[in-house]
Scaffold this motif. Structure first.
Motif, PDB file in Angstrom:
ATOM      1  N   LYS A   1       0.852  -1.203   0.000  1.00 36.37           N
ATOM      2  CA  LYS A   1       0.000   0.000   0.000  1.00 36.37           C
ATOM      3  C   LYS A   1       0.892   1.260   0.000  1.00 36.37           C
ATOM      4  O   LYS A   1       1.956   1.241  -0.605  1.00 36.37           O
ATOM      5  CB  LYS A   1      -0.966  -0.043   1.190  1.00 36.37           C
TER       6      LYS A   1
ATOM      7  N   HIS B   1      -8.458  -3.287  -6.053  1.00 36.34           N
ATOM      8  CA  HIS B   1      -8.364  -3.377  -4.588  1.00 36.34           C
ATOM      9  C   HIS B   1      -9.470  -2.520  -3.970  1.00 36.34           C
ATOM     10  O   HIS B   1      -9.799  -1.449  -4.482  1.00 36.34           O
ATOM     11  CB  HIS B   1      -6.994  -2.909  -4.104  1.00 36.34           C
TER      12      HIS B   1
ATOM     13  N   GLU C   1     -11.167 -10.587  -0.888  1.00 33.73           N
ATOM     14  CA  GLU C   1     -10.838  -9.820   0.313  1.00 33.73           C
ATOM     15  C   GLU C   1     -12.107  -9.170   0.863  1.00 33.73           C
ATOM     16  O   GLU C   1     -12.531  -8.111   0.356  1.00 33.73           O
ATOM     17  CB  GLU C   1      -9.827  -8.721  -0.018  1.00 33.73           C
TER      18      GLU C   1
ATOM     19  N   SER D   1      -6.408  -9.383   6.901  1.00 32.27           N
ATOM     20  CA  SER D   1      -5.895  -9.726   8.237  1.00 32.27           C
ATOM     21  C   SER D   1      -5.252 -11.110   8.319  1.00 32.27           C
ATOM     22  O   SER D   1      -5.354 -11.780   9.340  1.00 32.27           O
ATOM     23  CB  SER D   1      -6.998  -9.574   9.289  1.00 32.27           C
TER      24      SER D   1
ATOM     25  N   GLY E   1      -1.593  -7.508   3.509  1.00 26.19           N
ATOM     26  CA  GLY E   1      -1.250  -6.097   3.625  1.00 26.19           C
ATOM     27  C   GLY E   1      -0.257  -5.878   4.743  1.00 26.19           C
ATOM     28  O   GLY E   1       0.950  -6.066   4.594  1.00 26.19           O
ATOM     29  N   GLY E   2      -0.764  -5.505   5.920  1.00 29.32           N
ATOM     30  CA  GLY E   2       0.083  -5.126   7.051  1.00 29.32           C
ATOM     31  C   GLY E   2       1.194  -6.113   7.361  1.00 29.32           C
ATOM     32  O   GLY E   2       2.338  -5.719   7.614  1.00 29.32           O
TER      33      GLY E   2
ATOM     34  N   ILE F   1     -10.154  -6.267   6.030  1.00 30.00           N
ATOM     35  CA  ILE F   1      -8.888  -5.648   5.626  1.00 30.00           C
ATOM     36  C   ILE F   1      -8.413  -4.679   6.701  1.00 30.00           C
ATOM     37  O   ILE F   1      -9.098  -3.708   7.019  1.00 30.00           O
ATOM     38  CB  ILE F   1      -9.042  -4.920   4.270  1.00 30.00           C
ATOM     39  N   GLY F   2      -7.261  -4.985   7.266  1.00 31.21           N
ATOM     40  CA  GLY F   2      -6.635  -4.091   8.232  1.00 31.21           C
ATOM     41  C   GLY F   2      -7.374  -3.980   9.553  1.00 31.21           C
ATOM     42  O   GLY F   2      -7.071  -3.102  10.360  1.00 31.21           O
TER      43      GLY F   2
HETATM   44  P1  PGA Z   1      -4.393  -6.580   5.551  1.00 34.54           P
HETATM   45  O1  PGA Z   1      -4.652  -6.053   4.057  1.00 34.54           O
HETATM   46  O2  PGA Z   1      -3.603  -7.870   5.430  1.00 34.54           O
HETATM   47  O3  PGA Z   1      -3.596  -5.486   6.213  1.00 34.54           O
HETATM   48  O4  PGA Z   1      -5.713  -6.812   6.177  1.00 34.54           O
HETATM   49  C1  PGA Z   1      -4.962  -6.936   3.018  1.00 34.54           C
HETATM   50  C2  PGA Z   1      -5.111  -6.181   1.722  1.00 34.54           C
HETATM   51  O5  PGA Z   1      -5.677  -5.075   1.709  1.00 34.54           O
HETATM   52  O6  PGA Z   1      -4.656  -6.654   0.662  1.00 34.54           O
END
Ligand code: PGA
Length: 249
Positions: free
Chosen positions: A11, A93, A163, A209, A230-231, A168-169
């Motif tokens: 990101k 995304h 996703e 996540s 992501g993270g 997400i996040g």
């Molecule tokens: P996340 O993000 O692993 O931080 O939840 C996933 C993504 O947006 O691809």
């Protein structure tokens, strides 16, 4: 057999000192048993390609414009990503869909643009919490698949990433039954539209996540062919256990 893929999406994180993480990643997995992909910010792609040279670690963009050139200030074309050495690009995304109002049609055109340059498109889909609570998840997924994917594609140039937006996040992960239900549904839809050969061979990633602590159970779910992370992809100590879990799945 679908080859598994561990993909990281950095990101809007990372300046040149983050390249040390890529270097550490390739050293931690000198001969990975799965495909590895990192999508750093566009400013780092060229340098990341150099850092990842002679390694199975692929480098991708996080977005591309649907046109090849033109008056589109701030945008990057698939041809430019290719020229910088990228082999993949994320399209659709949820943060692009939300922050930049990207529609399924735009995402389909971006995916076509990626294919035209020989890039592998990782097409992202997923429902919001509101949609899940209204029991609309499968309809939303069907609509996004129908709208975001071109009629012509191959299992080599396309990967799907499921996703759930609410995962997400947030640290929230669907139950394994929920993940399995959606992945099986996506598989069926792909087989119906593209035929058993292509539809069976396209890889479907789960994202939202994913961490070292939940990777084993997620990778045991049917039709989960890897993860878009992501993270937990930003630091080797977090991403490496996910890669290892996928190798062992
Ligand atoms: P996340 O993000 O692993 O931080 O939840 C996933 C993504 O947006 O691809």
């Amino acid at each position: 057999m679908r080859r598994k893929l561990a993909a990281g999406n950095w990101k809007m994180n990372g300046t040149s000192d983050a390249l040390a993480q890529l270097d550490a990643l390739r050293k931690a997995h000198p001969t990975p048993g799965v495909d590895m992909l990192i999508c750093p910010p566009a400013t780092l792609i060229s340098a990341a390609v150099v850092t990842a040279a002679d390694h199975a670690l692929a480098i991708g963009g996080q977005d591309c414009h649907m046109n090849e050139t033109g008056a589109h200030t701030g945008d990057i074309s698939a041809a430019m990503l290719k020229d910088a050495g990228a082999s993949h690009v994320l399209t659709g995304h949820s943060e692009r869909r939300t922050d930049h109002g990207e529609s399924d049609e735009m995402i389909r055109n971006k995916t076509k643009a990626a294919h035209a340059q020989g890039l592998i498109a990782v097409v992202c889909i997923g429902e919001t919490l509101k949609e899940r609570e209204a029991a609309n998840t499968l309809d939303i997924i069907a609509g996004q698949l129908a709208g975001s994917l071109p009629d012509v594609l191959t299992a080599e140039n396309t990967v799907i990433a499921y996703e759930p937006v609410w995962a997400i996040g947030t640290g929230k992960v669907p139950t394994m039954n929920q993940i399995g239900e959606v992945h099986d549904y996506i598989r069926t839809k792909l087989e119906q539209r593209y035929g058993a050969g292509v539809g069976t061979s396209i890889r479907i990633l789960y994202g939202g996540s994913v961490k070292g602590s939940n990777a084993d159970e997620i990778f045991a779910v049917s039709n989960v062919d890897g993860a878009l992370v992501g993270g937990a992809s930003l630091r080797v100590e977090d991403f490496s256990p996910i890669i290892t879990a996928l190798e062992n799945a």
